[in-house]
Motif scaffolding. Structure first.
Motif, PDB file in Angstrom:
ATOM      1  N   MET A 160       1.156  -3.317  -5.186  1.00 58.99           N
ATOM      2  CA  MET A 160       0.892  -2.865  -6.557  1.00 58.99           C
ATOM      3  C   MET A 160       2.079  -3.070  -7.499  1.00 58.99           C
ATOM      4  N   VAL A 161       3.270  -2.652  -7.113  1.00 56.97           N
ATOM      5  CA  VAL A 161       4.437  -2.761  -7.996  1.00 56.97           C
ATOM      6  C   VAL A 161       4.804  -4.227  -8.202  1.00 56.97           C
ATOM      7  N   ALA A 162       4.803  -5.020  -7.147  1.00 59.70           N
ATOM      8  CA  ALA A 162       5.141  -6.444  -7.278  1.00 59.70           C
ATOM      9  C   ALA A 162       4.140  -7.159  -8.184  1.00 59.70           C
ATOM     10  N   LEU A 163       2.866  -6.839  -8.067  1.00 61.97           N
ATOM     11  CA  LEU A 163       1.844  -7.439  -8.918  1.00 61.97           C
ATOM     12  C   LEU A 163       2.042  -7.023 -10.376  1.00 61.97           C
ATOM     13  N   GLN A 164       2.297  -5.752 -10.605  1.00 66.60           N
ATOM     14  CA  GLN A 164       2.493  -5.265 -11.975  1.00 66.60           C
ATOM     15  C   GLN A 164       3.702  -5.946 -12.633  1.00 66.60           C
ATOM     16  N   LYS A 165       4.803  -6.076 -11.900  1.00 66.88           N
ATOM     17  CA  LYS A 165       5.990  -6.748 -12.441  1.00 66.88           C
ATOM     18  C   LYS A 165       5.677  -8.193 -12.814  1.00 66.88           C
ATOM     19  N   GLY A 178      -3.406  -0.451 -16.917  1.00 69.43           N
ATOM     20  CA  GLY A 178      -4.005   0.794 -16.453  1.00 69.43           C
ATOM     21  C   GLY A 178      -4.064   0.841 -14.937  1.00 69.43           C
ATOM     22  N   GLY A 179      -5.228   1.151 -14.432  1.00 72.13           N
ATOM     23  CA  GLY A 179      -5.397   1.318 -12.990  1.00 72.13           C
ATOM     24  C   GLY A 179      -5.247   0.021 -12.215  1.00 72.13           C
ATOM     25  N   ILE A 180      -4.642   0.153 -11.036  1.00 69.79           N
ATOM     26  CA  ILE A 180      -4.528  -0.958 -10.093  1.00 69.79           C
ATOM     27  C   ILE A 180      -5.076  -0.459  -8.762  1.00 69.79           C
ATOM     28  N   THR A 181      -5.963  -1.235  -8.168  1.00 69.75           N
ATOM     29  CA  THR A 181      -6.455  -0.898  -6.834  1.00 69.75           C
ATOM     30  C   THR A 181      -6.062  -2.015  -5.873  1.00 69.75           C
ATOM     31  N   ALA A 182      -5.886  -1.670  -4.622  1.00 70.40           N
ATOM     32  CA  ALA A 182      -5.544  -2.658  -3.600  1.00 70.40           C
ATOM     33  C   ALA A 182      -6.257  -2.281  -2.304  1.00 70.40           C
ATOM     34  N   LYS A 183      -7.082  -3.189  -1.818  1.00 71.47           N
ATOM     35  CA  LYS A 183      -7.816  -2.945  -0.572  1.00 71.47           C
ATOM     36  C   LYS A 183      -7.411  -4.006   0.445  1.00 71.47           C
ATOM     37  N   PRO A 184      -6.884  -3.567   1.606  1.00 69.81           N
ATOM     38  CA  PRO A 184      -6.492  -4.543   2.621  1.00 69.81           C
ATOM     39  C   PRO A 184      -7.700  -5.027   3.431  1.00 69.81           C
ATOM     40  N   VAL A 185      -7.676  -6.307   3.756  1.00 68.96           N
ATOM     41  CA  VAL A 185      -8.686  -6.901   4.636  1.00 68.96           C
ATOM     42  C   VAL A 185      -7.919  -7.610   5.743  1.00 68.96           C
ATOM     43  N   VAL A 213      -7.408 -10.228   8.557  1.00 66.60           N
ATOM     44  CA  VAL A 213      -7.923 -11.521   8.985  1.00 66.60           C
ATOM     45  C   VAL A 213      -6.982 -12.013  10.081  1.00 66.60           C
ATOM     46  N   LYS A 214      -7.446 -11.914  11.313  1.00 61.01           N
ATOM     47  CA  LYS A 214      -6.625 -12.233  12.488  1.00 61.01           C
ATOM     48  C   LYS A 214      -5.338 -11.413  12.446  1.00 61.01           C
ATOM     49  N   ASP A 215      -4.197 -12.045  12.244  1.00 62.65           N
ATOM     50  CA  ASP A 215      -2.932 -11.313  12.206  1.00 62.65           C
ATOM     51  C   ASP A 215      -2.329 -11.261  10.801  1.00 62.65           C
ATOM     52  N   VAL A 216      -3.183 -11.421   9.788  1.00 58.88           N
ATOM     53  CA  VAL A 216      -2.739 -11.442   8.395  1.00 58.88           C
ATOM     54  C   VAL A 216      -3.499 -10.376   7.599  1.00 58.88           C
ATOM     55  N   VAL A 217      -2.819  -9.772   6.651  1.00 63.27           N
ATOM     56  CA  VAL A 217      -3.473  -8.834   5.738  1.00 63.27           C
ATOM     57  C   VAL A 217      -3.681  -9.546   4.408  1.00 63.27           C
ATOM     58  N   ILE A 218      -4.928  -9.641   4.000  1.00 68.09           N
ATOM     59  CA  ILE A 218      -5.277 -10.174   2.686  1.00 68.09           C
ATOM     60  C   ILE A 218      -5.539  -8.962   1.791  1.00 68.09           C
ATOM     61  N   TRP A 219      -4.966  -8.973   0.602  1.00 66.18           N
ATOM     62  CA  TRP A 219      -5.159  -7.871  -0.334  1.00 66.18           C
ATOM     63  C   TRP A 219      -6.136  -8.275  -1.422  1.00 66.18           C
ATOM     64  N   ASN A 220      -7.190  -7.512  -1.587  1.00 63.16           N
ATOM     65  CA  ASN A 220      -8.096  -7.649  -2.719  1.00 63.16           C
ATOM     66  C   ASN A 220      -7.655  -6.597  -3.731  1.00 63.16           C
ATOM     67  N   THR A 221      -7.122  -7.050  -4.852  1.00 60.73           N
ATOM     68  CA  THR A 221      -6.590  -6.125  -5.845  1.00 60.73           C
ATOM     69  C   THR A 221      -7.335  -6.276  -7.169  1.00 60.73           C
ATOM     70  N   SER A 222      -7.401  -5.197  -7.895  1.00 58.00           N
ATOM     71  CA  SER A 222      -7.931  -5.250  -9.257  1.00 58.00           C
ATOM     72  C   SER A 222      -6.928  -4.589 -10.183  1.00 58.00           C
ATOM     73  N   VAL A 223      -6.815  -5.148 -11.369  1.00 64.42           N
ATOM     74  CA  VAL A 223      -5.882  -4.645 -12.373  1.00 64.42           C
ATOM     75  C   VAL A 223      -6.654  -4.500 -13.674  1.00 64.42           C
ATOM     76  N   ILE A 229      -9.206  -9.638 -11.037  1.00 63.74           N
ATOM     77  CA  ILE A 229      -9.225  -9.518  -9.578  1.00 63.74           C
ATOM     78  C   ILE A 229      -8.266 -10.563  -8.999  1.00 63.74           C
ATOM     79  N   PHE A 230      -7.414 -10.113  -8.103  1.00 63.43           N
ATOM     80  CA  PHE A 230      -6.481 -11.012  -7.419  1.00 63.43           C
ATOM     81  C   PHE A 230      -6.658 -10.863  -5.920  1.00 63.43           C
ATOM     82  N   LYS A 231      -6.734 -11.982  -5.231  1.00 66.44           N
ATOM     83  CA  LYS A 231      -6.726 -11.992  -3.763  1.00 66.44           C
ATOM     84  C   LYS A 231      -5.396 -12.599  -3.369  1.00 66.44           C
TER      85      LYS A 231
END
Length: 134
Positions: free
Chosen positions: A9-14, A44-51, A53-63, A127-129
């Motif tokens: 969240m913070v890295a995306l906002q920056k 405003g609001g930022i959401t981040a949902k981890p998914v 995938v094998k040994d990787v975390v993909i983040w579905n984020t909304s800003v 939306i950012f993946k």
């Protein structure tokens, strides 16, 4: 199981402030100063949902970007939303986010409406993946 330690969240906002501030004539604030004049933009609001995938975390984020205006600022609010939309759709996938790579970026929705304080308000949700690079 994958240990999730870093939520982007913070890295995306920056990165979004760094993208929008120099390319937008409407000011964008993290904390709105008392002497701010309309119109202006806030994140405003930022959401981040981890998914996982094998040994990787993909983040579905909304800003959500909020554009605030006075009662007569409908056009200025709409123009700021247009500019944000253009920046996200053009630069979104190449956005420089510390320790993350953007896989996809898109606009989810935009809306405008009279604000409760007799002003005018608009918001745009992007939306950012993304995944962690190190």
């Amino acid at each position: 199981m994958i240990l999730i330690r870093d939520i982007p969240m913070v890295a995306l906002q920056k990165a979004l402030f760094a993208l929008i501030k120099p390319k937008q004539s409407t000011p964008i604030y993290g904390k709105v100063p008392l002497n701010a004049t309309f119109p202006y933009i806030t994140i405003g609001g930022i959401t981040a949902k981890p998914v996982m995938v094998k040994d990787v975390v993909i983040w579905n984020t909304s800003v959500t970007f909020d554009v605030w205006g006075s009662p007569g600022d409908q056009q200025a609010v709409n123009e700021a939303l247009n500019d944000i939309s253009a920046l996200i759709t053009y630069y979104g996938q190449s956005l420089q986010i510390e320790h993350y790579e953007v896989i996809d970026a898109e606009i989810d929705l935009a809306e405008t409406f009279p604000a409760a304080d007799n002003g005018y308000h608009g918001n745009l949700t992007a939306i950012f993946k993304m995944n962690k690079t190190n």
